[in-house]
Scaffold this motif. Structure first.
Motif, short mmCIF file in Angstrom:
data_model
loop_
_atom_site.label_atom_id
_atom_site.label_comp_id
_atom_site.label_asym_id
_atom_site.label_seq_id
_atom_site.Cartn_x
_atom_site.Cartn_y
_atom_site.Cartn_z
N ARG A 1 9.08 1.39 12.30
CA ARG A 1 10.29 2.02 12.82
C ARG A 1 11.40 1.92 11.77
O ARG A 1 11.35 1.05 10.89
N ASP B 1 15.50 5.05 15.92
CA ASP B 1 14.62 6.21 15.76
C ASP B 1 14.80 7.17 16.93
O ASP B 1 14.91 6.75 18.08
N GLY B 2 14.76 8.45 16.63
CA GLY B 2 14.90 9.45 17.70
C GLY B 2 15.58 10.68 17.13
O GLY B 2 15.94 10.70 15.96
N HIS C 1 22.38 16.98 20.79
CA HIS C 1 22.18 15.78 21.60
C HIS C 1 23.50 15.10 21.90
O HIS C 1 23.72 14.58 22.98
N GLU D 1 20.44 8.82 24.70
CA GLU D 1 19.04 8.60 24.33
C GLU D 1 19.02 7.93 22.96
O GLU D 1 20.02 7.95 22.25
N PRO D 2 17.87 7.35 22.58
CA PRO D 2 17.78 6.77 21.24
C PRO D 2 17.89 7.88 20.19
O PRO D 2 17.29 8.93 20.38
N GLY D 3 18.65 7.63 19.15
CA GLY D 3 18.65 8.59 18.04
C GLY D 3 19.99 9.12 17.60
O GLY D 3 20.41 8.86 16.48
#
Ligand code: ZN
Length: 315
Positions: A80, A255-256, A262, A297-299
């Motif tokens: 990751r 990560d994402g 987004h 969200e992740p990222g």
């Protein structure tokens, strides 16, 4: 103290500020929760700065689910982004020595290190520990407490004997958010450092603007296994009290997916949820916890911290 919703579970202060309800969840470390667990609240202590989910479930509930999740191991070929960061930091140090990774899982992070580093891990899952062993990682114990017990130090008040294993680098990557008392957890890690050694901690950043806007609905605290949340003020206070120095503190994206769409979606949903909650308050009704949406969200956001804390060298 752990179950009293009105007191900080780290310092006992009653100066807790609510950052909103956390949505209920039906998954815990990949295990289905039936019925779903209510999320409780995200509280931040004004005295010690710890962000915390309250109330917590019983210690047995967590132990049972972590145990159930530990029977399988999921290995990915690449590291990751946060693991790469840590590996690169370690490789940039001169010389070599002993590295300990807490929650080393299948040993992926340590396996990526060059041969000048001796690799050691702590891992509760037997399946993951076996995978780590196959990658040249010596798994010392299932938990830090078990390692301390083996050294005759039952509690933090018991000093470690001179013969206890100590390390040049200790890593806790994505671990501290799972423990009920991060202060005691990091203190146990710090005393495993050799003089001049470094403690690397990565976790979510409670002060990230996106998290502050979304409050308890932010994706990072929606995982029921995430129960404690750190920030730069918390780390500064902890380092002062523990005799370690913060050498570097950087913020990074997990990560994402990244990018504008987004981010815009998060702000739109956050605004919509805030307006709905405000409208319900206005008419004297409480929102059902099940109707809360997880936000973000992740990222897309720099909502993680990687901090390097250094043990003073003897003069
Ligand atoms: Zn506190």
């Amino acid at each position: 103290m752990a179950s009293d919703p009105l007191l900080c579970r780290q310092c006992g202060s009653s100066r807790l500020r609510s950052h909103g309800r956390i949505p209920s969840s039906s998954l815990f470390a990949g295990q289905k929760l039936d019925p779903p667990w209510p999320g409780g609240q995200l509280l931040v202590c004004k005295a010690c700065h710890l962000g915390q989910r309250q109330p917590l479930r019983s210690a047995e509930d967590y132990a049972r689910l972590y145990e159930a999740a530990s029977g399988w191991v999921w290995t990915r070929a690449d590291l990751r982004g946060d693991q790469k960061r840590v590996r690169d930091w370690i490789e940039a140090q001169s010389g070599g020595g002993d590295v300990l990774d807490i929650g080393c899982y299948d040993g992926a992070l340590l396996a990526g290190l060059s041969a000048r580093w001796r690799r050691h891990g702590i891992e509760p899952s037997a399946a993951a520990a076996q995978a780590a062993g196959g990658r040249g990682v010596e798994v010392l114990a299932r938990s830090l407490e078990a390692l301390d017990r083996a050294d005759g130090a039952e509690s933090l008040r018991d000093p470690l004997p001179a013969s206890a294993r100590r390390f040049r680098i200790v890593c806790a990557i994505d671990v501290v958010e799972h423990v009920p008392d991060p202060s005691a957890f990091l203190a146990r890690l710090a005393r495993r450092l050799l003089p001049g050694g470094a403690l690397l901690v990565s976790t979510g950043d409670l002060d990230a603007p996106a998290w502050r806007a979304a409050g308890g609905a932010y994706w990072y605290c929606s995982f029921p296994e995430h129960i404690s949340f750190l920030s730069e003020p918390w780390l500064n206070a902890w380092a002062r009290g523990s005799g370690l120095q913060i050498e570097t503190l950087e913020r990074f994206r997990y990560d994402g997916p990244s990018g504008g769409p987004h981010r815009r979606r998060l702000w739109r949903r956050t605004l919509r949820q805030s307006l709905r909650l405000a409208a319900l308050r206005l008419i004297g009704r409480a929102a059902s916890p099940d109707s809360l949406r997880v936000l973000g969200e992740p990222g897309p956001f720099e909502d993680h911290l990687l901090v390097v804390l250094r043990q003073a060298s003897p003069r």
